[in-house]
Design a protein around this motif. Structure first.
Motif, mmCIF file in Angstrom:
data_model
loop_
_atom_site.group_PDB
_atom_site.id
_atom_site.type_symbol
_atom_site.label_atom_id
_atom_site.label_comp_id
_atom_site.label_asym_id
_atom_site.label_seq_id
_atom_site.Cartn_x
_atom_site.Cartn_y
_atom_site.Cartn_z
ATOM 1 N N LEU A 57 16.258 44.619 -31.498
ATOM 2 C CA LEU A 57 15.157 44.281 -30.600
ATOM 3 C C LEU A 57 13.801 44.427 -31.281
ATOM 4 O O LEU A 57 12.825 43.837 -30.824
ATOM 5 N N ARG A 104 15.646 37.910 -26.675
ATOM 6 C CA ARG A 104 16.051 39.244 -27.122
ATOM 7 C C ARG A 104 16.190 40.186 -25.925
ATOM 8 O O ARG A 104 17.161 40.926 -25.805
ATOM 9 N N SER A 105 15.194 40.190 -25.055
ATOM 10 C CA SER A 105 15.221 41.091 -23.902
ATOM 11 C C SER A 105 16.391 40.768 -22.978
ATOM 12 O O SER A 105 17.047 41.672 -22.443
ATOM 13 N N ILE A 143 19.598 42.239 -24.405
ATOM 14 C CA ILE A 143 19.699 43.675 -24.124
ATOM 15 C C ILE A 143 20.061 43.909 -22.658
ATOM 16 O O ILE A 143 20.890 44.777 -22.336
#
Length: 381
Positions: A66, A298-299, A302
């Motif tokens: 991240l 990316r977020s 996650i």
């Protein structure tokens, strides 16, 4: 949970849009916003596949992905990669390529467009290998069973996925690349370029994927060995520090998984970078808009891992891999014919949406079956 996971993405979005408006004006603000949405829509399937790999990594490497990973994604693929394309294909130095991007963006766009066949071949073959290895693998959970079950039997043949991929590359090089799309609607024979780039895409997949699998298998073997040793003599194992060796192997395994994720992200970003030129040829606006979109991808990755979404919705990963297969074929087709980026974006979103709906439906049927079974059991009592 939302703010914790997407906080950085929200912050980067605000800073990026404000910077675009202050330094380049409101038109630039709109361009950056459109590019951000474009990147998110094109890369949603990327987030789902990334989550499937990332959940096998520990919290430390998830943070690396991240943080350092986003720097590679934003600056490497969204800013440096287009410059490298021009530098290699036009025979220019990196500094000259940057000067060309700033001083003559129209010519810069021409050079990137003319390099598209090699980019599409490399990215298309890398993504096609991902799809083929998934579809030929024997798995308990199947979404489209009438397709996946017979194909899983073919997967027992060693190297079958590589053979299919190379056959697709031969077709692309001999039938599609002979009249490759170039800037201004022109066409040129790019067979040799496409063939070499496609083989490179397959080799990179085999190399990075093979290394990650090797170290992951070593990790599992070492963990099993250490568990047996600790069961026999915990005190002795602790005194000799044998837990450290497991951590070291985990680090190497996680590193190659991280490397695999970065190459995967690079392949997904090809269509976004090329498609961005349909909106603007200003390199910094392009990097800013695509970078904001990459942050959300990316977020989202996650978030999917922490929420266990892939476990809750059993067919979601299948839909993402089907979207990868579709994108790979579209990239190969785009060598000759210019495709609207809306097509690639909507196709991926539709496939993932269908897999999500199928997962919800299957969960409801399971819940209904359990409830019915509980009622029958209670009536017997």
């Amino acid at each position: 949970m939302i703010l914790k996971t997407f906080g950085w993405s929200f912050g980067v979005t605000i800073v990026g849009l404000v910077a675009a408006a202050l330094f380049w004006g409101w038109e630039a603000f709109a361009i950056v916003l459109i590019l951000s949405i474009l990147e998110i829509s094109l890369s949603f399937d990327n987030a789902v596949v990334n989550a499937g790999v990332l959940k096998r990594m520990n919290a430390f490497w998830q943070k690396i992905f991240l943080t350092i990973g986003i720097l590679i994604a934003v600056f490497g693929m969204r800013l440096i990669f287009p410059v490298v394309i021009v530098s290699v294909t036009a025979g220019l130095g990196p500094i000259e390529a940057v000067e060309l991007a700033l001083d003559d963006p129209d010519h810069y766009e021409e050079l990137v467009t003319d390099a598209h066949p090699s980019i599409a071949a490399f990215g298309g073959m890398f993504l096609l290998m991902i799809f083929l290895n998934f579809i030929f693998e024997k798995r308990e959970v199947m979404w489209l069973r009438w397709i996946e079950k017979p194909l899983s039997h073919l997967g027992r043949i060693n190297g079958f996925s590589v053979g299919v991929a190379l056959a697709a590359l031969l077709v692309a090089a001999t039938q599609i690349a002979t009249s490759a799309y170039q800037h201004g609607g022109l066409h040129a024979d790019k067979s040799d370029t496409v063939l070499l780039s496609g083989v490179a895409g397959v080799l990179v997949y085999l190399l990075v994927g093979g290394l990650s699998d090797f170290f992951e298998n070593r990790l599992e073997e070492d963990e099993e060995r250490l568990e047996e040793e600790e069961a026999e003599a915990k005190k002795k194992a602790a005194a000799e520090g044998k837990e450290v060796s497991a951590v070291g192997v985990a680090g190497r395994a996680a590193f190659f998984l991280f490397l695999y994720l970065e190459v995967l992200d690079a392949s997904f970003s090809f269509d976004g970078v090329i498609g961005a030129f349909a909106i603007t040829n200003e390199i910094f606006l392009m990097a800013l808009g695509l970078g904001i979109g990459a942050m959300y991808v990316r977020s989202l990755t996650i978030y999917l891992v922490r929420q266990g979404t892939l476990d809750d919705y059993r067919y979601l990963e299948h839909g993402a891999h089907y979207a990868i297969g579709a994108l790979a074929l579209l990239l190969l087709i785009s060598i000759r014919w210019h495709l609207n980026e809306v097509i690639t974006g909507l196709l991926g979103v539709c496939l993932i949406g269908l897999s999500f709906w199928s997962s919800v439906r299957a969960n409801r049927l399971d819940a209904a079956a359990e409830e019915s079974g509980a009622e029958k059991e209670s009536s017997r009592v």
